[in-house]
Design a protein around this motif. Structure first.
Motif, PDB file in Angstrom:
ATOM      1  N   GLN A   2       2.878  -0.511  -5.235  1.00  0.00           N
ATOM      2  CA  GLN A   2       3.702  -0.094  -6.364  1.00  0.00           C
ATOM      3  C   GLN A   2       4.628  -1.214  -6.816  1.00  0.00           C
ATOM      4  OE1 GLN A   2       5.723   3.405  -5.119  1.00  0.00           O
ATOM      5  NE2 GLN A   2       3.894   4.725  -5.223  1.00  0.00           N
ATOM      6  N   MET A   3       5.279  -1.908  -5.836  1.00  0.00           N
ATOM      7  CA  MET A   3       6.216  -2.977  -6.192  1.00  0.00           C
ATOM      8  C   MET A   3       5.506  -4.134  -6.848  1.00  0.00           C
ATOM      9  SD  MET A   3       9.021  -3.046  -3.109  1.00  0.00           S
ATOM     10  CE  MET A   3       7.853  -3.205  -1.808  1.00  0.00           C
ATOM     11  N   THR A   4       4.341  -4.483  -6.318  1.00  0.00           N
ATOM     12  CA  THR A   4       3.610  -5.602  -6.932  1.00  0.00           C
ATOM     13  C   THR A   4       3.076  -5.211  -8.287  1.00  0.00           C
ATOM     14  OG1 THR A   4       1.646  -4.926  -5.739  1.00  0.00           O
ATOM     15  CG2 THR A   4       2.997  -6.641  -4.727  1.00  0.00           C
ATOM     16  N   GLY A   5       2.801  -3.921  -8.457  1.00  0.00           N
ATOM     17  CA  GLY A   5       2.314  -3.468  -9.748  1.00  0.00           C
ATOM     18  C   GLY A   5       3.407  -3.415 -10.777  1.00  0.00           C
ATOM     19  N   GLN A   6       4.673  -2.997 -10.355  1.00  0.00           N
ATOM     20  CA  GLN A   6       5.760  -2.876 -11.305  1.00  0.00           C
ATOM     21  C   GLN A   6       6.419  -4.229 -11.584  1.00  0.00           C
ATOM     22  OE1 GLN A   6       8.322  -0.010  -9.538  1.00  0.00           O
ATOM     23  NE2 GLN A   6       6.928   1.729  -9.927  1.00  0.00           N
ATOM     24  N   GLY A   7       6.786  -4.971 -10.502  1.00  0.00           N
ATOM     25  CA  GLY A   7       7.494  -6.257 -10.725  1.00  0.00           C
ATOM     26  C   GLY A   7       6.684  -7.405 -10.260  1.00  0.00           C
ATOM     27  N   GLY A   8       5.430  -7.234 -10.201  1.00  0.00           N
ATOM     28  CA  GLY A   8       4.541  -8.273  -9.664  1.00  0.00           C
ATOM     29  C   GLY A   8       4.363  -9.388 -10.635  1.00  0.00           C
ATOM     30  N   GLN A   9       3.189  -9.915 -10.586  1.00  0.00           N
ATOM     31  CA  GLN A   9       2.896 -11.096 -11.398  1.00  0.00           C
ATOM     32  C   GLN A   9       3.087 -10.796 -12.862  1.00  0.00           C
ATOM     33  OE1 GLN A   9      -0.924 -12.595 -10.274  1.00  0.00           O
ATOM     34  NE2 GLN A   9      -0.071 -14.589  -9.896  1.00  0.00           N
ATOM     35  N   ALA A  10       3.844 -11.621 -13.493  1.00  0.00           N
ATOM     36  CA  ALA A  10       4.043 -11.498 -14.932  1.00  0.00           C
ATOM     37  C   ALA A  10       2.924 -12.208 -15.634  1.00  0.00           C
ATOM     38  CB  ALA A  10       5.395 -12.094 -15.336  1.00  0.00           C
ATOM     39  N   SER A  11       2.850 -11.968 -16.907  1.00  0.00           N
ATOM     40  CA  SER A  11       1.826 -12.662 -17.697  1.00  0.00           C
ATOM     41  C   SER A  11       2.121 -14.136 -17.737  1.00  0.00           C
ATOM     42  CB  SER A  11       1.810 -12.091 -19.110  1.00  0.00           C
ATOM     43  OG  SER A  11       3.087 -12.246 -19.712  1.00  0.00           O
ATOM     44  N   GLY A  12       1.096 -14.940 -17.856  1.00  0.00           N
ATOM     45  CA  GLY A  12       1.264 -16.392 -17.937  1.00  0.00           C
ATOM     46  C   GLY A  12       1.190 -17.040 -16.581  1.00  0.00           C
ATOM     47  N   GLY A  13       0.806 -16.295 -15.456  1.00  0.00           N
ATOM     48  CA  GLY A  13       0.615 -16.926 -14.153  1.00  0.00           C
ATOM     49  C   GLY A  13       1.905 -17.146 -13.395  1.00  0.00           C
ATOM     50  N   GLN A  14       3.021 -16.472 -13.719  1.00  0.00           N
ATOM     51  CA  GLN A  14       4.258 -16.625 -12.974  1.00  0.00           C
ATOM     52  C   GLN A  14       4.116 -16.062 -11.572  1.00  0.00           C
ATOM     53  OE1 GLN A  14       7.403 -14.887 -15.192  1.00  0.00           O
ATOM     54  NE2 GLN A  14       7.371 -16.429 -16.821  1.00  0.00           N
ATOM     55  N   LYS A  15       4.962 -16.562 -10.646  1.00  0.00           N
ATOM     56  CA  LYS A  15       4.926 -16.117  -9.255  1.00  0.00           C
ATOM     57  C   LYS A  15       5.455 -14.690  -9.171  1.00  0.00           C
ATOM     58  CE  LYS A  15       5.669 -20.796  -7.497  1.00  0.00           C
ATOM     59  NZ  LYS A  15       5.777 -21.396  -8.838  1.00  0.00           N
ATOM     60  N   PRO A  16       4.930 -13.888  -8.212  1.00  0.00           N
ATOM     61  CA  PRO A  16       5.401 -12.504  -8.057  1.00  0.00           C
ATOM     62  C   PRO A  16       6.810 -12.459  -7.494  1.00  0.00           C
ATOM     63  CG  PRO A  16       3.869 -13.065  -6.300  1.00  0.00           C
ATOM     64  CD  PRO A  16       3.849 -14.232  -7.252  1.00  0.00           C
ATOM     65  N   ASN A  17       7.535 -11.420  -7.831  1.00  0.00           N
ATOM     66  CA  ASN A  17       8.894 -11.238  -7.295  1.00  0.00           C
ATOM     67  C   ASN A  17       8.877 -10.755  -5.849  1.00  0.00           C
ATOM     68  OD1 ASN A  17      10.069 -11.989  -9.736  1.00  0.00           O
ATOM     69  ND2 ASN A  17       9.911  -9.890 -10.539  1.00  0.00           N
ATOM     70  N   PHE A  18       7.765 -10.154  -5.413  1.00  0.00           N
ATOM     71  CA  PHE A  18       7.653  -9.654  -4.041  1.00  0.00           C
ATOM     72  C   PHE A  18       6.316 -10.085  -3.466  1.00  0.00           C
ATOM     73  CE2 PHE A  18      10.427  -6.790  -6.322  1.00  0.00           C
ATOM     74  CZ  PHE A  18      11.518  -6.650  -5.471  1.00  0.00           C
ATOM     75  N   CYS A  19       6.287 -10.346  -2.157  1.00  0.00           N
ATOM     76  CA  CYS A  19       5.052 -10.750  -1.466  1.00  0.00           C
ATOM     77  C   CYS A  19       4.077  -9.573  -1.466  1.00  0.00           C
ATOM     78  CB  CYS A  19       5.358 -11.169  -0.038  1.00  0.00           C
ATOM     79  SG  CYS A  19       3.863 -11.557   0.935  1.00  0.00           S
ATOM     80  N   PRO A  20       2.847  -9.804  -1.916  1.00  0.00           N
ATOM     81  CA  PRO A  20       1.866  -8.712  -1.951  1.00  0.00           C
ATOM     82  C   PRO A  20       1.419  -8.230  -0.567  1.00  0.00           C
ATOM     83  CG  PRO A  20       0.839 -10.776  -2.599  1.00  0.00           C
ATOM     84  CD  PRO A  20       2.310 -11.061  -2.492  1.00  0.00           C
ATOM     85  N   ASP A  21       1.700  -9.088   0.496  1.00  0.00           N
ATOM     86  CA  ASP A  21       1.298  -8.684   1.849  1.00  0.00           C
ATOM     87  C   ASP A  21       2.372  -7.882   2.559  1.00  0.00           C
ATOM     88  OD1 ASP A  21      -1.165  -9.774   1.607  1.00  0.00           O
ATOM     89  OD2 ASP A  21      -0.768 -11.548   2.818  1.00  0.00           O
ATOM     90  N   CYS A  22       3.612  -8.441   2.621  1.00  0.00           N
ATOM     91  CA  CYS A  22       4.654  -7.767   3.414  1.00  0.00           C
ATOM     92  C   CYS A  22       5.750  -7.151   2.558  1.00  0.00           C
ATOM     93  CB  CYS A  22       5.272  -8.735   4.423  1.00  0.00           C
ATOM     94  SG  CYS A  22       6.155 -10.110   3.626  1.00  0.00           S
ATOM     95  N   GLY A  23       5.777  -7.446   1.246  1.00  0.00           N
ATOM     96  CA  GLY A  23       6.764  -6.842   0.364  1.00  0.00           C
ATOM     97  C   GLY A  23       8.125  -7.532   0.345  1.00  0.00           C
ATOM     98  N   THR A  24       8.249  -8.707   0.988  1.00  0.00           N
ATOM     99  CA  THR A  24       9.539  -9.430   1.009  1.00  0.00           C
ATOM    100  C   THR A  24       9.816 -10.051  -0.361  1.00  0.00           C
ATOM    101  OG1 THR A  24       9.224  -9.939   3.348  1.00  0.00           O
ATOM    102  CG2 THR A  24      10.848 -11.278   2.144  1.00  0.00           C
ATOM    103  N   LYS A  25      11.079 -10.021  -0.801  1.00  0.00           N
ATOM    104  CA  LYS A  25      11.464 -10.619  -2.091  1.00  0.00           C
ATOM    105  C   LYS A  25      11.243 -12.127  -2.019  1.00  0.00           C
ATOM    106  CE  LYS A  25      15.203 -10.509  -5.470  1.00  0.00           C
ATOM    107  NZ  LYS A  25      14.365  -9.903  -6.510  1.00  0.00           N
TER     108      LYS A  25
END
Length: 314
Positions: free
Chosen positions: A277-300
Motif C-alpha cells: 500500500q505504501m509503495t503504491g501510494q507514495g512509491g515511485q513517482a513518474s519520471g523514474g524518481q526514487k521511492p519514498n519507502f523501501c519496497p522490501d522492508c518499508g523503511t523511509k
C-alpha cells in the motif's frame, strides 16, 4: 396330500401354504359329492380337467363344488355326481401377492472399459419385485409340468439372463464405470423393462428392479477411494488451512503451536500488504524518481540510493 381317500367328500384347499410358493397343484383321485373348495385371501383357484383349464375362481371363501363351482366349468356344466363316483380333476392354487426377491451376480461381470482389454469386472446386488400376471401363460409354460413353482425358480431364471442386461444398460449412454451407484436408478429401470418383457412369456410380471450395491476389484476400489479423497481435499493450501483450523479447535500444545503459526503468517501477510500500500501510494513517482519507502522492508528512504535498513538498491 392325501385328502379323505375313498370317502364320500373331501376338501379342496391349499393347506401347506408358504410365502415363497407362487403356485401349488392339488391332486387327488377324485373330487367326491359334497366336497368343498376353500380359497383363502391372496389366492386364486384354477380347475383343470384332462389338462384343460375349466374355470378360474378369484373370490375368497368356502364353496360347495357341486352347486357353486361345477355350473361355471366349461365342459363340466352338466356333470352329475354318482353315489360312488366323482370328478378326476386337478386344482391349481395361485399366490396372487407381489414378491420381493433378492438377487446377486453369480460371477463377476466384465464391462467394456477403455484401457482394459479384458473389461472391468464388477459384482452387483439388489432386489426385484414380481407377481403372476397371466394365469394361462403360467399354466402353458410352467404349471403343466410342475407340482409347484417357487420364488427361487424365478430368481434362478432372472439371474441367468442378468449379465447381458447389466452390460447393455451400464454401457448405454456412456455411464461412468467408476460411479455406477450414481446411475443405479436409471440402470435398474432399463433392466426392469427388459426383464418384464421376457418373464411375461411365463406369466410372471417384473414390477420393479433395484441395484443396491456395486463392488469392484480391490485394486480398482483403492483407486476410486484415492480419487475421491483427492477431490475432497482439493489444493494443498486449502488442505493446510483445514488442518490448521482443526488443530486450533482441538487446543493443547498442537493447537497453541497452530495458533502461533497462524499469527506469524497473518502478521507477515499484513506487513506485506502495508508495504504494498505504501509503495503504491507514495512509491515511485513518474519520471523514474526514487521511492519514498523501501519496497522490501518499508523503511523511509529520504531520497537515498540504498535503503538505510536492508540495503536494497533504490
Amino acid at each position: 396330500m392325501g385328502l379323505f381317500g375313498g370317502q364320500m367328500a373331501n376338501v379342496v384347499e391349499w393347506q401347506e401354504y408358504r410365502d415363497d410358493i407362487i403356485f401349488w397343484k392339488w391332486r387327488n383321485d377324485e373330487i367326491k359329492k359334497g366336497s368343498r373348495l376353500v380359497i383363502r385371501p391372496g389366492q386364486d383357484a384354477i380347475f383343470m380337467y384332462n389338462g384343460k383349464v375349466e374355470g378360474i375362481f378369484r373370490d375368497e371363501g368356502s364353496f360347495d363344488i357341486e352347486s357353486d363351482i361345477i355350473p361355471f366349468l366349461s365342459s363340466l356344466k352338466g356333470f352329475k355326481f354318482g353315489f360312488n363316483s366323482g370328478i378326476r380333476a386337478e386344482v391349481l392354487f395361485i399366490n396372487t401377492k407381489e414378491f420381493t426377491v433378492k438377487w446377486g451376480t453369480k460371477n463377476a461381470v466384465n464391462l467394456p472399459a477403455q484401457g482394459l482389454p479384458g473389461g472391468l469386472p464388477i459384482r452387483a446386488f439388489g432386489t426385484f419385485s414380481c407377481k403372476v400376471s397371466d394365469h394361462m401363460a403360467l399354466i402353458d409354460k410352467v404349471a403343466g409340468i410342475k407340482e409347484q413353482y417357487t420364488v427361487d425358480d424365478v430368481r434362478e431364471r432372472v439371474v441367468a439372463g442378468l449379465d447381458p442386461l447389466l452390460m447393455k444398460w451400464i454401457s448405454r449412454e456412456g455411464k461412468d464405470m467408476f460411479n455406477l451407484q450414481a446411475n443405479a436408478a436409471d440402470i435398474g429401470r432399463g433392466i426392469c423393462t427388459d426383464l418384464d418383457m421376457e418373464m411375461r412369456k411365463l406369466g410372471i410380471a417384473i414390477t420393479g428392479f433395484s441395484i443396491q450395491s456395486v463392488s469392484y476389484p480391490e485394486e480398482i476400489q483403492k483407486m476410486i477411494t484415492k480419487a475421491a479423497s483427492q477431490s475432497m481435499v482439493g489444493d494443498m493450501g486449502r488442505y493446510q488451512q483445514m488442518a490448521m483450523t482443526d488443530a486450533m479447535s482441538k487446543g493443547g500444545a498442537g493447537g497453541r503451536m497452530a495458533v502461533d503459526m497462524a499469527g506469524m503468517q497473518m502478521g507477515m501477510m499484513m506487513g506485506q500488504q502495508m508495504v504494498n500500500q505504501m509503495t503504491g501510494q507514495g512509491g515511485q513517482a513518474s519520471g523514474g524518481q526514487k521511492p519514498n519507502f523501501c519496497p522490501d522492508c518499508g523503511t523511509k528512504t529520504n531520497g537515498a540510493n540504498f535503503c538505510p535498513n536492508c540495503g536494497r538498491k533504490l
